[in-house]
Design an enzyme around this catalytic site. Structure first.
Site, mmCIF file in Angstrom:
data_model
loop_
_atom_site.group_PDB
_atom_site.id
_atom_site.type_symbol
_atom_site.label_atom_id
_atom_site.label_comp_id
_atom_site.label_asym_id
_atom_site.label_seq_id
_atom_site.Cartn_x
_atom_site.Cartn_y
_atom_site.Cartn_z
ATOM 1 N N LYS A 13 0.843 -1.207 0.057
ATOM 2 C CA LYS A 13 -0.226 -0.038 -0.049
ATOM 3 C C LYS A 13 0.702 1.209 0.049
ATOM 4 O O LYS A 13 2.307 1.043 0.360
ATOM 5 C CB LYS A 13 -0.777 -0.037 1.190
ATOM 6 C CG LYS A 13 -0.222 -0.013 2.645
ATOM 7 C CD LYS A 13 -0.949 -0.273 3.763
ATOM 8 C CE LYS A 13 -0.409 -0.032 4.823
ATOM 9 N NZ LYS A 13 -1.164 -0.588 6.021
ATOM 10 N N ARG B 16 -11.023 0.680 14.691
ATOM 11 C CA ARG B 16 -10.999 1.306 13.276
ATOM 12 C C ARG B 16 -12.112 0.588 12.515
ATOM 13 O O ARG B 16 -13.153 0.805 12.602
ATOM 14 C CB ARG B 16 -9.535 1.198 13.017
ATOM 15 C CG ARG B 16 -8.628 2.121 13.484
ATOM 16 C CD ARG B 16 -7.452 2.392 12.659
ATOM 17 N NE ARG B 16 -6.766 1.328 11.907
ATOM 18 C CZ ARG B 16 -5.772 1.096 11.101
ATOM 19 N NH1 ARG B 16 -4.926 2.260 11.345
ATOM 20 N NH2 ARG B 16 -5.284 0.021 10.758
ATOM 21 N N TYR C 272 17.707 28.625 10.491
ATOM 22 C CA TYR C 272 16.480 29.358 10.887
ATOM 23 C C TYR C 272 16.566 29.282 12.346
ATOM 24 O O TYR C 272 16.613 28.190 12.906
ATOM 25 C CB TYR C 272 15.153 28.754 10.142
ATOM 26 C CG TYR C 272 15.214 29.176 8.681
ATOM 27 C CD1 TYR C 272 14.857 30.331 8.339
ATOM 28 C CD2 TYR C 272 15.129 28.186 7.857
ATOM 29 C CE1 TYR C 272 14.841 30.747 7.121
ATOM 30 C CE2 TYR C 272 15.132 28.285 6.497
ATOM 31 C CZ TYR C 272 14.803 29.862 5.889
ATOM 32 O OH TYR C 272 14.796 29.971 4.797
ATOM 33 N N MET D 118 13.886 23.925 4.236
ATOM 34 C CA MET D 118 13.114 23.339 2.942
ATOM 35 C C MET D 118 14.053 22.348 2.235
ATOM 36 O O MET D 118 13.587 21.020 1.852
ATOM 37 C CB MET D 118 12.247 24.153 2.255
ATOM 38 C CG MET D 118 11.410 23.807 0.951
ATOM 39 S SD MET D 118 10.608 24.969 0.138
ATOM 40 C CE MET D 118 9.399 25.797 1.356
#
Ligand SMILES: *Cc1c(COP(=O)(O)O)cnc(C)c1O
Length: 356
Positions: free
Chosen positions: A35, A130, A253, A301
Protein backbone atom coordinates in the site's frame (compact mmCIF):
# COMPACT_ATOMS: atom_id res chain seq x y z
CA UNK A 1 23.80 17.86 -13.41
CA UNK A 2 20.69 17.74 -11.28
CA UNK A 3 20.49 18.23 -7.54
CA UNK A 4 22.51 15.45 -5.91
CA UNK A 5 19.84 13.98 -3.65
CA UNK A 6 19.00 10.42 -4.77
CA UNK A 7 17.00 7.59 -3.23
CA UNK A 8 18.24 4.14 -4.21
CA UNK A 9 15.98 1.12 -3.98
CA UNK A 10 17.87 -2.12 -3.40
CA UNK A 11 15.96 -4.91 -5.13
CA UNK A 12 18.18 -7.59 -3.55
CA UNK A 13 17.29 -6.28 -0.10
CA UNK A 14 13.58 -6.57 -0.97
CA UNK A 15 14.02 -10.16 -2.13
CA UNK A 16 16.07 -10.96 0.94
CA UNK A 17 13.54 -9.38 3.32
CA UNK A 18 10.73 -11.35 1.72
CA UNK A 19 12.76 -14.51 2.38
CA UNK A 20 13.25 -13.43 6.02
CA UNK A 21 9.50 -12.90 6.39
CA UNK A 22 8.84 -16.32 4.85
CA UNK A 23 11.27 -17.98 7.25
CA UNK A 24 9.53 -16.29 10.15
CA UNK A 25 6.17 -17.76 9.09
CA UNK A 26 7.12 -20.89 7.16
CA UNK A 27 3.69 -22.53 7.33
CA UNK A 28 1.62 -19.55 6.21
CA UNK A 29 0.84 -17.95 2.90
CA UNK A 30 2.10 -14.41 2.67
CA UNK A 31 0.56 -11.17 1.50
CA UNK A 32 3.24 -8.60 0.72
CA UNK A 33 1.77 -5.26 1.76
CA UNK A 34 2.53 -2.68 -0.93
CA UNK A 35 0.00 0.00 0.00
CA UNK A 36 0.97 3.69 -0.18
CA UNK A 37 2.99 3.11 -3.33
CA UNK A 38 4.92 0.32 -1.63
CA UNK A 39 5.61 2.44 1.45
CA UNK A 40 7.03 5.17 -0.77
CA UNK A 41 9.40 2.85 -2.67
CA UNK A 42 7.26 2.85 -5.82
CA UNK A 43 4.98 -0.12 -6.44
CA UNK A 44 6.01 -0.32 -10.07
CA UNK A 45 9.69 -0.42 -9.05
CA UNK A 46 9.41 -3.07 -6.36
CA UNK A 47 6.67 -5.53 -7.20
CA UNK A 48 8.86 -7.78 -9.36
CA UNK A 49 11.42 -8.14 -6.56
CA UNK A 50 8.57 -9.27 -4.31
CA UNK A 51 6.98 -11.51 -6.93
CA UNK A 52 7.93 -14.57 -4.85
CA UNK A 53 5.02 -13.60 -2.61
CA UNK A 54 1.63 -15.36 -2.63
CA UNK A 55 -0.30 -12.13 -3.02
CA UNK A 56 -0.10 -8.36 -2.84
CA UNK A 57 -2.17 -6.37 -0.35
CA UNK A 58 -2.89 -2.69 -0.95
CA UNK A 59 -5.80 -0.31 -0.90
CA UNK A 60 -5.93 1.81 -4.06
CA UNK A 61 -7.73 0.43 -7.07
CA UNK A 62 -5.19 2.23 -9.28
CA UNK A 63 -2.37 0.24 -7.67
CA UNK A 64 -4.28 -3.02 -8.01
CA UNK A 65 -4.99 -2.35 -11.68
CA UNK A 66 -1.35 -1.47 -12.29
CA UNK A 67 -0.28 -4.87 -10.93
CA UNK A 68 -2.81 -6.67 -13.14
CA UNK A 69 -1.68 -4.67 -16.18
CA UNK A 70 1.94 -5.61 -15.45
CA UNK A 71 0.89 -9.25 -15.55
CA UNK A 72 0.43 -10.21 -11.89
CA UNK A 73 -2.15 -13.04 -11.95
CA UNK A 74 -2.10 -14.18 -8.34
CA UNK A 75 -4.23 -12.73 -5.54
CA UNK A 76 -4.54 -9.03 -4.76
CA UNK A 77 -6.22 -8.01 -1.49
CA UNK A 78 -7.90 -4.64 -0.98
CA UNK A 79 -7.19 -3.97 2.70
CA UNK A 80 -9.94 -1.36 3.10
CA UNK A 81 -12.29 -3.11 0.71
CA UNK A 82 -14.38 -1.18 -1.80
CA UNK A 83 -15.40 2.38 -1.01
CA UNK A 84 -18.54 2.51 -3.15
CA UNK A 85 -20.83 -0.19 -4.63
CA UNK A 86 -19.93 0.93 -8.20
CA UNK A 87 -16.41 -0.36 -7.71
CA UNK A 88 -17.58 -3.97 -7.52
CA UNK A 89 -17.62 -4.07 -11.33
CA UNK A 90 -13.89 -3.24 -11.27
CA UNK A 91 -13.19 -5.79 -8.55
CA UNK A 92 -14.97 -8.31 -10.73
CA UNK A 93 -13.09 -7.34 -13.88
CA UNK A 94 -9.66 -7.47 -12.19
CA UNK A 95 -10.46 -10.35 -9.85
CA UNK A 96 -9.58 -8.58 -6.62
CA UNK A 97 -10.07 -10.02 -3.16
CA UNK A 98 -11.85 -7.53 -0.95
CA UNK A 99 -12.05 -6.95 2.73
CA UNK A 100 -15.63 -6.56 4.00
CA UNK A 101 -15.82 -4.51 7.17
CA UNK A 102 -19.37 -3.07 7.17
CA UNK A 103 -22.94 -4.15 6.59
CA UNK A 104 -23.42 -1.82 3.63
CA UNK A 105 -20.71 -3.78 1.82
CA UNK A 106 -22.59 -7.04 2.40
CA UNK A 107 -25.72 -5.47 0.91
CA UNK A 108 -23.73 -4.16 -2.05
CA UNK A 109 -22.27 -7.62 -2.66
CA UNK A 110 -25.75 -9.11 -2.51
CA UNK A 111 -27.03 -6.75 -5.21
CA UNK A 112 -24.02 -6.73 -7.54
CA UNK A 113 -24.04 -8.44 -10.93
CA UNK A 114 -20.71 -10.24 -11.10
CA UNK A 115 -19.24 -12.59 -13.69
CA UNK A 116 -17.89 -14.88 -10.95
CA UNK A 117 -17.81 -14.91 -7.14
CA UNK A 118 -15.26 -12.70 -5.37
CA UNK A 119 -13.08 -13.95 -2.52
CA UNK A 120 -13.58 -11.90 0.59
CA UNK A 121 -11.81 -11.14 3.87
CA UNK A 122 -14.30 -10.58 6.64
CA UNK A 123 -12.71 -7.88 8.75
CA UNK A 124 -13.34 -7.99 12.47
CA UNK A 125 -12.58 -5.35 15.07
CA UNK A 126 -9.95 -6.79 17.39
CA UNK A 127 -10.29 -3.84 19.78
CA UNK A 128 -8.51 -1.20 17.73
CA UNK A 129 -11.86 0.35 16.77
CA UNK A 130 -11.01 1.33 13.24
CA UNK A 131 -12.60 -0.97 10.67
CA UNK A 132 -14.49 -4.19 11.21
CA UNK A 133 -17.32 -6.07 12.85
CA UNK A 134 -17.46 -6.54 16.61
CA UNK A 135 -16.74 -10.14 17.69
CA UNK A 136 -20.42 -10.76 18.47
CA UNK A 137 -21.44 -9.56 14.98
CA UNK A 138 -19.00 -11.77 13.12
CA UNK A 139 -21.06 -14.98 13.03
CA UNK A 140 -24.06 -13.20 11.56
CA UNK A 141 -22.00 -11.33 8.97
CA UNK A 142 -20.25 -14.57 8.10
CA UNK A 143 -23.56 -16.43 7.51
CA UNK A 144 -24.99 -13.59 5.43
CA UNK A 145 -21.90 -13.53 3.22
CA UNK A 146 -21.70 -17.33 3.01
CA UNK A 147 -25.22 -17.37 1.62
CA UNK A 148 -24.36 -15.01 -1.27
CA UNK A 149 -23.72 -16.38 -4.75
CA UNK A 150 -21.33 -13.49 -5.32
CA UNK A 151 -19.01 -14.64 -2.52
CA UNK A 152 -16.30 -17.23 -3.08
CA UNK A 153 -13.64 -18.12 -0.52
CA UNK A 154 -13.93 -16.45 2.86
CA UNK A 155 -11.18 -15.64 5.36
CA UNK A 156 -11.45 -14.03 8.79
CA UNK A 157 -9.19 -11.01 9.06
CA UNK A 158 -8.12 -8.93 12.03
CA UNK A 159 -5.39 -6.38 12.69
CA UNK A 160 -3.37 -5.69 15.84
CA UNK A 161 -2.95 -2.28 17.41
CA UNK A 162 -0.01 -3.20 19.64
CA UNK A 163 1.65 -6.29 18.25
CA UNK A 164 5.13 -4.95 19.00
CA UNK A 165 4.41 -5.93 22.64
CA UNK A 166 3.58 -9.52 23.60
CA UNK A 167 0.93 -8.33 26.07
CA UNK A 168 -0.54 -6.21 23.27
CA UNK A 169 -1.99 -9.22 21.48
CA UNK A 170 -3.55 -11.03 24.45
CA UNK A 171 -6.89 -9.20 24.45
CA UNK A 172 -7.20 -9.06 20.64
CA UNK A 173 -6.54 -12.82 20.42
CA UNK A 174 -9.34 -13.42 22.94
CA UNK A 175 -11.71 -11.33 20.84
CA UNK A 176 -10.66 -13.20 17.70
CA UNK A 177 -11.26 -16.57 19.41
CA UNK A 178 -14.69 -15.41 20.51
CA UNK A 179 -15.56 -14.28 16.98
CA UNK A 180 -14.25 -17.44 15.30
CA UNK A 181 -15.90 -19.91 17.68
CA UNK A 182 -17.68 -22.51 15.63
CA UNK A 183 -16.48 -21.08 12.32
CA UNK A 184 -14.20 -23.33 10.35
CA UNK A 185 -12.42 -20.49 8.64
CA UNK A 186 -8.98 -19.55 7.39
CA UNK A 187 -7.52 -16.60 9.29
CA UNK A 188 -5.24 -13.69 8.46
CA UNK A 189 -4.10 -11.71 11.49
CA UNK A 190 -0.40 -10.96 11.51
CA UNK A 191 1.27 -7.72 10.42
CA UNK A 192 5.08 -7.44 10.45
CA UNK A 193 5.47 -7.38 14.23
CA UNK A 194 3.25 -10.42 14.70
CA UNK A 195 4.94 -12.19 11.78
CA UNK A 196 8.35 -11.73 13.43
CA UNK A 197 7.49 -12.09 17.08
CA UNK A 198 4.20 -13.97 17.61
CA UNK A 199 4.09 -17.30 15.76
CA UNK A 200 0.77 -18.28 17.33
CA UNK A 201 -0.88 -15.50 15.32
CA UNK A 202 0.32 -16.72 11.94
CA UNK A 203 -2.52 -19.03 10.86
CA UNK A 204 -3.20 -19.17 7.11
CA UNK A 205 -2.01 -15.82 5.71
CA UNK A 206 0.40 -13.32 7.26
CA UNK A 207 0.47 -9.69 6.05
CA UNK A 208 3.92 -8.15 6.57
CA UNK A 209 4.59 -4.65 5.26
CA UNK A 210 7.34 -2.65 6.93
CA UNK A 211 9.80 -5.54 7.32
CA UNK A 212 9.83 -6.08 3.56
CA UNK A 213 11.37 -2.62 3.34
CA UNK A 214 13.88 -3.40 6.10
CA UNK A 215 12.63 -1.16 8.88
CA UNK A 216 11.37 -2.00 12.35
CA UNK A 217 7.67 -2.43 13.17
CA UNK A 218 8.42 -1.14 16.67
CA UNK A 219 10.22 1.95 15.41
CA UNK A 220 13.45 0.75 17.07
CA UNK A 221 16.16 -0.62 14.82
CA UNK A 222 17.64 -2.68 17.71
CA UNK A 223 14.46 -4.77 17.75
CA UNK A 224 15.22 -6.11 14.25
CA UNK A 225 19.02 -5.92 14.41
CA UNK A 226 19.36 -9.71 14.70
CA UNK A 227 16.65 -10.53 12.16
CA UNK A 228 18.89 -10.08 9.12
CA UNK A 229 16.53 -7.53 7.54
CA UNK A 230 18.22 -5.07 5.17
CA UNK A 231 17.16 -1.48 4.45
CA UNK A 232 15.60 -1.37 0.98
CA UNK A 233 15.85 2.40 0.62
CA UNK A 234 18.98 4.53 0.89
CA UNK A 235 18.74 8.31 0.75
CA UNK A 236 21.98 9.96 -0.32
CA UNK A 237 23.07 13.46 -1.12
CA UNK A 238 26.21 15.58 -1.14
CA UNK A 239 27.79 18.48 0.65
CA UNK A 240 27.22 21.60 -1.43
CA UNK A 241 28.66 24.23 0.95
CA UNK A 242 31.06 24.61 3.88
CA UNK A 243 31.03 27.14 6.70
CA UNK A 244 33.75 27.71 9.28
CA UNK A 245 32.12 28.88 12.47
CA UNK A 246 33.63 30.74 15.37
CA UNK A 247 32.46 30.36 18.93
CA UNK A 248 28.94 31.72 19.29
CA UNK A 249 28.11 31.72 15.55
CA UNK A 250 24.59 30.54 14.77
CA UNK A 251 23.40 28.09 12.09
CA UNK A 252 20.13 28.09 10.19
CA UNK A 253 16.59 29.34 10.84
CA UNK A 254 15.85 30.48 14.35
CA UNK A 255 19.55 30.32 15.20
CA UNK A 256 18.68 27.03 16.86
CA UNK A 257 22.31 25.96 17.04
CA UNK A 258 25.36 27.93 18.11
CA UNK A 259 28.95 26.78 17.87
CA UNK A 260 30.68 26.28 21.21
CA UNK A 261 34.05 26.86 19.60
CA UNK A 262 35.56 26.77 16.12
CA UNK A 263 33.55 24.31 14.07
CA UNK A 264 33.37 23.27 10.43
CA UNK A 265 29.85 22.78 9.11
CA UNK A 266 28.74 21.03 5.91
CA UNK A 267 25.62 22.14 4.06
CA UNK A 268 23.79 19.17 2.52
CA UNK A 269 21.34 19.27 -0.40
CA UNK A 270 18.45 17.69 1.48
CA UNK A 271 15.56 19.32 3.29
CA UNK A 272 12.01 18.76 4.37
CA UNK A 273 10.77 19.30 0.81
CA UNK A 274 12.64 16.09 -0.02
CA UNK A 275 10.92 14.21 2.77
CA UNK A 276 13.58 14.62 5.45
CA UNK A 277 11.71 15.21 8.74
CA UNK A 278 11.57 18.88 9.67
CA UNK A 279 11.50 17.96 13.35
CA UNK A 280 14.87 16.20 13.25
CA UNK A 281 16.79 17.82 16.12
CA UNK A 282 20.46 18.64 16.52
CA UNK A 283 22.17 15.32 17.13
CA UNK A 284 20.19 13.29 14.59
CA UNK A 285 22.72 10.87 13.05
CA UNK A 286 24.02 11.50 9.52
CA UNK A 287 26.69 9.53 7.64
CA UNK A 288 29.18 11.97 6.12
CA UNK A 289 32.04 10.83 3.89
CA UNK A 290 32.12 7.40 5.53
CA UNK A 291 31.88 8.65 9.11
CA UNK A 292 28.99 8.96 11.54
CA UNK A 293 28.27 12.57 12.36
CA UNK A 294 25.20 14.56 13.28
CA UNK A 295 22.79 17.19 12.17
CA UNK A 296 23.09 20.66 13.71
CA UNK A 297 20.46 23.40 13.61
CA UNK A 298 17.04 23.47 12.01
CA UNK A 299 16.09 21.47 8.92
CA UNK A 300 15.29 23.87 6.06
CA UNK A 301 13.11 23.22 3.05
CA UNK A 302 16.08 22.38 0.81
CA UNK A 303 19.11 22.05 3.10
CA UNK A 304 20.40 20.61 6.33
CA UNK A 305 23.63 21.47 8.14
CA UNK A 306 25.92 18.82 9.59
CA UNK A 307 28.92 18.82 11.91
CA UNK A 308 32.18 18.05 10.08
CA UNK A 309 34.29 17.72 13.23
CA UNK A 310 34.43 13.88 13.00
CA UNK A 311 35.32 14.05 9.28
CA UNK A 312 37.81 16.88 8.63
CA UNK A 313 38.60 15.35 5.25
CA UNK A 314 35.04 16.00 4.01
CA UNK A 315 34.48 18.84 1.55
CA UNK A 316 32.28 19.98 -1.29
CA UNK A 317 30.93 16.94 -3.12
CA UNK A 318 31.45 14.53 -0.21
CA UNK A 319 28.82 11.82 -0.01
CA UNK A 320 26.18 12.00 2.70
CA UNK A 321 23.82 9.18 3.66
CA UNK A 322 20.65 10.48 5.30
CA UNK A 323 19.40 6.93 5.87
CA UNK A 324 20.28 3.49 4.61
CA UNK A 325 22.75 0.81 5.77
CA UNK A 326 24.88 3.08 7.95
CA UNK A 327 22.24 5.30 9.50
CA UNK A 328 19.00 3.35 9.87
CA UNK A 329 15.78 5.06 8.90
CA UNK A 330 14.48 4.05 12.36
CA UNK A 331 17.23 6.11 14.02
CA UNK A 332 16.34 9.24 12.06
CA UNK A 333 12.65 8.61 12.68
CA UNK A 334 12.92 8.07 16.42
CA UNK A 335 15.16 11.13 16.84
CA UNK A 336 12.41 13.07 15.04
CA UNK A 337 9.49 11.69 17.02
CA UNK A 338 8.12 9.53 14.24
CA UNK A 339 8.49 6.06 12.70
CA UNK A 340 10.31 4.73 9.65
CA UNK A 341 6.91 4.12 8.00
CA UNK A 342 6.22 7.84 7.82
CA UNK A 343 9.64 8.78 6.47
CA UNK A 344 9.47 6.19 3.69
CA UNK A 345 5.98 7.21 2.67
CA UNK A 346 6.95 10.89 2.74
CA UNK A 347 9.82 10.64 0.26
CA UNK A 348 9.06 13.61 -1.98
CA UNK A 349 8.35 13.30 -5.71
CA UNK A 350 11.20 15.69 -6.49
CA UNK A 351 13.79 13.16 -5.29
CA UNK A 352 15.36 11.14 -8.10
CA UNK A 353 14.92 7.42 -7.49
CA UNK A 354 17.34 4.80 -8.77
CA UNK A 355 16.90 1.05 -8.64
CA UNK A 356 19.92 -1.13 -7.95
C1 LIG B 1 -0.55 -1.78 6.70
C2 LIG B 1 -1.20 -3.03 7.07
C3 LIG B 1 -0.44 -4.18 7.30
C4 LIG B 1 1.07 -4.18 7.31
O1 LIG B 1 1.52 -3.57 8.49
P1 LIG B 1 3.08 -3.54 8.85
O2 LIG B 1 3.16 -3.03 10.23
O3 LIG B 1 3.71 -2.62 7.86
O4 LIG B 1 3.57 -4.92 8.67
C5 LIG B 1 -1.13 -5.35 7.56
N1 LIG B 1 -2.48 -5.39 7.60
C6 LIG B 1 -3.23 -4.29 7.41
C7 LIG B 1 -4.71 -4.38 7.49
C8 LIG B 1 -2.63 -3.08 7.14
O5 LIG B 1 -3.38 -1.99 6.96
Amino acid sequence: MSRPIVATIDTNALRHNLAVARQAAPHSHLWSVVKANAYGHGIDRVWQSLAGTDGFALLNLEEAILLRERGWKQPILLLEGFFHPDELAILDQYRLTTSVHSNWQIQALAKAKLSAPLDIYLKMNSGMNRLGFQPEQVQQAWSKLRALENVGEMTLMAHFAESERSEGIIEPMKRIERAAEGLDCPRSLANSAATLWHPHTHYDWVRPGIILYGASPSGQWQDIASSGLKPAMTLNSEIIGIQNLKSGDAVGYGARYRAAGEQRIGVVACGYADGYPRHAPTGTPVWVDGVRSELVGAVSMDMITVDLTPCPQAGIGSQVELWGDNVKIDEVASASGTVGYELMCALAPRVTVKVS
